[in-house]
Design an enzyme around this catalytic site. Structure first.
Site, mmCIF file in Angstrom:
data_model
loop_
_atom_site.group_PDB
_atom_site.id
_atom_site.type_symbol
_atom_site.label_atom_id
_atom_site.label_comp_id
_atom_site.label_asym_id
_atom_site.label_seq_id
_atom_site.Cartn_x
_atom_site.Cartn_y
_atom_site.Cartn_z
ATOM 1 C CG HIS A 88 -1.767 1.176 1.394
ATOM 2 N ND1 HIS A 88 -3.112 1.176 1.148
ATOM 3 C CD2 HIS A 88 -1.474 2.440 1.791
ATOM 4 C CE1 HIS A 88 -3.603 2.383 1.379
ATOM 5 N NE2 HIS A 88 -2.622 3.167 1.787
ATOM 6 C CD GLU A 89 1.664 3.424 3.698
ATOM 7 O OE1 GLU A 89 1.870 4.554 3.199
ATOM 8 O OE2 GLU A 89 0.608 3.136 4.275
ATOM 9 C CG HIS B 142 0.420 6.159 -0.732
ATOM 10 N ND1 HIS B 142 -0.679 6.846 -1.193
ATOM 11 C CD2 HIS B 142 -0.019 5.430 0.328
ATOM 12 C CE1 HIS B 142 -1.730 6.543 -0.454
ATOM 13 N NE2 HIS B 142 -1.363 5.684 0.478
#
Length: 157
Positions: free
Chosen positions: A67-68, A71
């Site tokens: 997820h990170e 980004h």
């Protein structure tokens, strides 16, 4: 597991799942309890919740790392890296990351209210967690004066 091992793990996931290197810092943050991880747009660093690893294991943390990294990579490519962006949602689905992390049972989610403000005119009650000066505020309904009352800890839990 320490920060050095996390760094290697993030670099490995970045290369295998995204085909791109992770060139910044990854570290654990032991104070993160309400979120699984954070990506910093200015430094491009990533922080991962230590509590998530302890509570749910490496499988869940790998999804948080993905997820990170979504980004991270989208931001560096000048594409939509925010949660609401289609680019972010698509990439997250492709790599198998999680949209939301699991809630920690130990995280103190909701503090009990400790103070109550009561309007002297219309008797409207306002619950507050923090103490404030009632002279600086007025009732939102009738503009009346407010009086501060401290609640018992047993009464509001």
């Amino acid at each position: 597991m320490d920060d050095r091992q996390l760094q290697q793990w993030v670099e490995h996931i970045s290369l295998t799942s995204f085909g791109r290197p992770f060139l910044h810092k990854a570290r654990f943050n032991r104070r993160l309890t309400s979120t699984g991880g954070r990506y910093f747009t200015k430094s491009h660093d990533i922080e991962i919740s230590w509590a998530q690893l302890e509570q749910f294991g490496p499988e869940d943390v790998e999804k948080i790392i993905k997820h990170e990294l979504c980004h991270y990579h989208l931001h560096l490519l000048n594409r939509g890296y925010l949660h609401r962006d289609a680019d972010f949602k698509t990439l997250l689905r492709q790599v198998g990351g999680t949209r939301f992390c699991r809630s920690l049972p130990t995280a103190k989610r909701k503090e009990p209210y400790r103070y109550k403000l009561i309007c002297s005119s219309c008797k409207t009650e306002y619950l507050r967690k923090r103490k404030l000066d009632p002279k600086k505020y007025a009732c939102g309904k009738c503009r009346g004066k407010l009086k501060l009352h401290e609640l018992d800890s047993k009464q509001n839990s």
